[in-house]
Scaffold this active site. Structure first.
Site, PDB file in Angstrom:
ATOM      1  N   GLU A 198       0.800  -1.231   0.000  1.00  0.00           N
ATOM      2  CA  GLU A 198       0.000   0.000   0.000  1.00  0.00           C
ATOM      3  C   GLU A 198       0.837   1.289   0.000  1.00  0.00           C
ATOM      4  O   GLU A 198       1.038   1.926   1.033  1.00  0.00           O
ATOM      5  CB  GLU A 198      -0.948   0.017   1.200  1.00  0.00           C
ATOM      6  CG  GLU A 198      -1.894  -1.158   1.203  1.00  0.00           C
ATOM      7  CD  GLU A 198      -3.005  -1.033   2.240  1.00  0.00           C
ATOM      8  OE1 GLU A 198      -2.920  -0.148   3.096  1.00  0.00           O
ATOM      9  OE2 GLU A 198      -3.950  -1.829   2.167  1.00  0.00           O
ATOM     10  N   GLU A 386      -5.696  -8.550   0.671  1.00  0.00           N
ATOM     11  CA  GLU A 386      -6.412  -8.226   1.904  1.00  0.00           C
ATOM     12  C   GLU A 386      -7.869  -7.942   1.561  1.00  0.00           C
ATOM     13  O   GLU A 386      -8.160  -7.328   0.531  1.00  0.00           O
ATOM     14  CB  GLU A 386      -5.860  -6.969   2.598  1.00  0.00           C
ATOM     15  CG  GLU A 386      -4.484  -7.134   3.204  1.00  0.00           C
ATOM     16  CD  GLU A 386      -4.001  -5.873   3.919  1.00  0.00           C
ATOM     17  OE1 GLU A 386      -4.839  -5.055   4.353  1.00  0.00           O
ATOM     18  OE2 GLU A 386      -2.769  -5.720   4.032  1.00  0.00           O
TER      19      GLU A 386
HETATM   20  C1  GBH Z   1      -4.824  -2.117   5.352  1.00  0.00           C
HETATM   21  O1  GBH Z   1      -4.938  -0.782   4.949  1.00  0.00           O
HETATM   22  C2  GBH Z   1      -3.463  -2.397   5.916  1.00  0.00           C
HETATM   23  O2  GBH Z   1      -2.631  -2.998   4.945  1.00  0.00           O
HETATM   24  C3  GBH Z   1      -3.497  -3.248   7.156  1.00  0.00           C
HETATM   25  O3  GBH Z   1      -2.245  -3.206   7.762  1.00  0.00           O
HETATM   26  C4  GBH Z   1      -4.602  -2.746   8.060  1.00  0.00           C
HETATM   27  O4  GBH Z   1      -4.610  -3.398   9.294  1.00  0.00           O
HETATM   28  C5  GBH Z   1      -5.906  -2.976   7.358  1.00  0.00           C
HETATM   29  O5  GBH Z   1      -5.927  -2.330   6.131  1.00  0.00           O
HETATM   30  C6  GBH Z   1      -7.129  -2.470   8.122  1.00  0.00           C
HETATM   31  O6  GBH Z   1      -7.069  -1.101   8.258  1.00  0.00           O
HETATM   32  O7  GBH Z   1      -8.253   7.218   8.943  1.00  0.00           O
HETATM   33  O8  GBH Z   1      -9.598   8.060   7.116  1.00  0.00           O
HETATM   34  O9  GBH Z   1      -7.231   8.529   7.136  1.00  0.00           O
HETATM   35  C7  GBH Z   1      -6.202  -0.469   4.380  1.00  0.00           C
HETATM   36  C8  GBH Z   1      -6.227   0.899   3.792  1.00  0.00           C
HETATM   37  C9  GBH Z   1      -5.683   3.132   4.244  1.00  0.00           C
HETATM   38  C10 GBH Z   1      -7.329   2.068   5.543  1.00  0.00           C
HETATM   39  C11 GBH Z   1      -5.555   4.186   5.329  1.00  0.00           C
HETATM   40  C12 GBH Z   1      -7.224   3.130   6.600  1.00  0.00           C
HETATM   41  C13 GBH Z   1      -6.775   5.445   6.958  1.00  0.00           C
HETATM   42  C14 GBH Z   1      -8.013   6.190   6.626  1.00  0.00           C
HETATM   43  N1  GBH Z   1      -6.110   1.901   4.821  1.00  0.00           N
HETATM   44  N2  GBH Z   1      -6.797   4.354   5.996  1.00  0.00           N
HETATM   45  S1  GBH Z   1      -8.276   7.600   7.530  1.00  0.00           S
END
Ligand code: GBH
Length: 480
Positions: A198, A386
C-alpha cells in the site's frame, strides 16, 4: 454445451470468459433446504493475512532494531490511547499457535510480513541471525502444515536508523539490498514475495497527512518525491529478488489501489470507471504497471512533479508475476461530459460503514477491483491480498463471538469475487484480513479485524463465528 452459470462454472472451469450470470431455472437441488453455492475455480488459494508490526510484539527482543513505528507509537498523542506494537499478539512467541489456527481453517496460503529491522537492525549492513531464524521457524512451521507462505517484505515498519526515511532515495536502494538479502536467505522455502504494501499509506498518510509514522506533513513536491522513492523501492525489490532468489520464485506487490465502481453498470459508466482507475492511481499502480507517469499527473503536479532519474521508470515498471490487491471500500463514478470524462460521486451521510469510519461497505468493490485492473493492465495473475473489516466484537457469556456483521461483509464480497472468477478474470487466491485481531496502527487495539478474537491481556485466541464460516467456505471452495 450448456453455458456455465455463476453457480456451475467452477465445476467445469476452463476459466474461459463467459457471459455474466444468467438466472438458472430453479432446479430440484435449489428447491431443497440447502441453497446452491457459488463455486470458485479448482485450486483457488484460500488464506489469511497479517503484518509483522501488527502481530509479532517482541519489539526489543533478540536484537531487533527500532522501526519508525516503534518511535511513532511511543510518541505521545500519535496513536489511540498511546497503544504500541510492543507486545501486540505476541506472535513472536505464539507463532505455532497461530499456524494451528490457520491449519484448523484448512487455509492453503498465509500472507505474512517480515520486520526489516528484525533482520537488519540498522536497515543496512550487519544482519541479525536471530531475527532471520525466527522467520525460518515460522515458514518451516507453515510448510510442515502444508500452508504456503506468501511474504511481504515491507508493511510500513521502516528501520528507524535509515536517515530521512522515504524522503531519501538511498532508502529505496537500501530496500533493494534488503530484498536481495531475503531472497538469498529465504527463497529455498519461500516461493512467493510481495515487495511493498500500500504505497499511499507509507507515503501520503505518513509524509503528507501525518497520521502514520513518521507523522510528517511535507509540501507537495516533497510528497511526490517520497511517492517516487516508494515505487522505485518496489522496482528495485523486484529486480533484486529476480537476481538473487532461486529459480521459480515469484514476485508481485500488494496495493490498495483506489477502486472505482460504475454507479450504474452501463457501457459509458463502465468506461468512466476505467478512466478513473488509471488516473486515480497515477503515482502508484498505474506507474508500476505502465512503467511511466501519466502526462496528466505530471502536468497537474507541474513544478512539484517527482524528480526522476534516467532508468527509474524502467525499474519501476519491472514485469511482475502477479498483482495483489487490498480491497476494502469503493468510490462510485459516472460518465461525465468533461475533459476527464468522469466524476466521482460524493457519499451521502447515510452510506453504511463499519466501525472504522473510512470502511464504507460496497461489496461490488471487489469485482470492480479485479475487473478494472485486469482490463487495463492484463496482469498474469491477481490475488486479493487483503479484504475484511472491523466490527464491534463482544464475547458473550457463553464464550461465543457472533460477528454476523463481519460475516455479512465477507460473504457479500466473496460473492462478488466469485462473479469476477466466473467471468474468467485471473483471480487466483484470497487472503482474508485478518487471521486475528491485532495492532491496528494509529487506531491501536480499538479496532478488531480478526476472525479470531484476541484477549490482549491473556493472549487467548478464540474463533469468532466468521472463522467457522470461513472454514466451511474453504472446505466447499464456494460461497453461499
Ligand atoms: C490495510 O490498509 C493495511 O494494509 C493493514 O495493515 C490494516 O490493518 C488494514 O488495512 C485495516 O485497516 O483514517 O480516514 O485517514 C487499508 C487501507 C488506508 C485504511 C488508510 C485506513 C486510513 C483512513 N487503509 N486508511 S483515515
Amino acid at each position: 454445451m450448456r453455458k456455465p452459470t455463476r453457480r456451475t462454472f467452477g465445476k467445469s472451469v476452463a476459466a474461459a470468459p463467459v457471459a455474466a450470470a444468467m438466472l438458472p431455472a430453479i432446479s430440484s437441488a435449489q428447491a431443497s433446504t440447502t441453497p446452491a453455492r457459488l463455486s470458485f475455480p479448482q485450486g483457488f488459494k484460500w488464506g489469511c493475512a497479517t503484518a509483522a508490526y501488527q502481530i509479532e510484539g517482541a519489539a526489543d527482543e533478540d536484537g531487533r532494531g527500532p522501526s519508525i513505528w516503534d518511535n511513532f507509537s511511543h510518541t505521545l498523542g500519535k496513536t489511540f490511547q498511546g497503544d504500541t506494537g510492543d507486545v501486540a499478539d505476541d506472535s513472536y512467541h505464539l507463532y505455532k499457535e497461530d499456524v494451528r489456527l490457520l491449519k484448523n481453517l484448512d487455509a492453503k496460503v498465509y500472507r505474512m510480513s517480515i520486520s526489516w529491522s528484525r533482520v537488519l537492525p540498522d536497515g543496512t549492513g550487519k544482519p541479525n541471525g536471530k531475527g532471520l531464524d525466527y522467520y525460518k521457524r515460522v515458514v518451516d512451521e507453515l510448510r510442515n502444515n502444508d500452508i504456503e507462505p506468501y511474504v511481504t517484505l515491507f508493511h510500513w515498519d521502516l528501520p528507524a536508523s535509515l536517515p530521512h526515511g522515504w524522503q531519501s532515495r538511498t532508502t529505496a536502494k537500501a530496500f533493494g539490498d534488503y530484498a536481495a538479502f531475503i531472497a538469498r536467505e529465504l527463497s529455498d522455502r519461500v516461493h512467493n514475495f510481495f515487495t511493498t504494501n500500500e504505497f499511499v499509506c507509507f507515503t501520503d498518510l505518513s509524509y503528507k497527512v501525518g497520521q502514520f509514522a513518521p507523522g510528517l506533513r511535507l509540501d507537495a513536491a516533497q510528497v511526490n518525491q517520497v511517492r517516487h522513492h516508494g515505487v522505485l523501492a518496489h522496482g528495485l525489490g523486484v529486480q533484486a529478488i529476480r537476481a538473487n532468489a532461486k529459480p521459480g520464485t515469484r514476485v508481485g506487490l500488494a496495493e490498495n489501489a483506489t477502486v472505482f465502481a460504475p454507479v450504474i453498470e452501463e457501457k459509458q459508466h463502465v468506461e468512466a470507471a476505467l478512466k478513473a482507475t488509471r488516473q486515480g492511481n497515477a503515482p502508484f499502480l498505474t506507474a508500476v504497471l505502465e512503467g511511466k507517469y501519466l502526462e496528466s499527473y505530471l502536468e497537474r503536479e507541474g513544478a512539484n512533479a517527482p524528480k526522476v532519474e534516467a532508468g527509474d521508470m524502467k525499474i519501476i515498471g519491472s514485469p511482475l508475476d502477479f498483482v495483489g490487491l487490498n480491497v476494502y471500500t469503493p468510490e462510485y463514478v459516472r460518465a461525465e461530459d468533461s475533459p476527464a470524462g468522469y466524476s466521482v460521486l460524493p457519499r451521502q451521510s447515510s452510506f453504511p460503514h463499519m466501525p472504522s469510519p473510512w470502511l464504507f461497505v460496497g461489496p461490488e468493490v471487489i469485482y470492480w477491483a479485479v475487473r478494472n485492473v485486469s482490463t487495463l493492465w492484463k496482469p498474469q495473475e491477481i490475488y486479493i491480498t487483503e479484504n475484511g473489516c472491523s466490527a464491534d466484537d463482544v464475547v458473550r457469556a457463553d464464550g461465543c463471538i457472533n460477528d454476523t456483521d463481519r460475516l455479512m461483509y465477507l460473504r457479500n464480497h466473496l460473492m462478488h469475487l466469485q462473479r469476477a472468477a466466473s467471468e474468467g478474470y485471473p483471480v487466483k487466491g484470497y487472503f482474508l484480513w485478518s487471521l486475528l485481531d491485532n495492532y491496528e496502527w494509529a487506531d491501536g487495539y480499538s479496532k478488531r479485524f480478526g476472525i479470531h478474537y484476541v484477549d490482549f491481556k491473556t493472549q487467548k485466541r478464540t474463533p469468532k463465528l466468521t472463522a467457522e464460516w470461513y472454514k466451511a467456505t474453504i472446505a466447499a471452495n464456494s460461497v453461499a
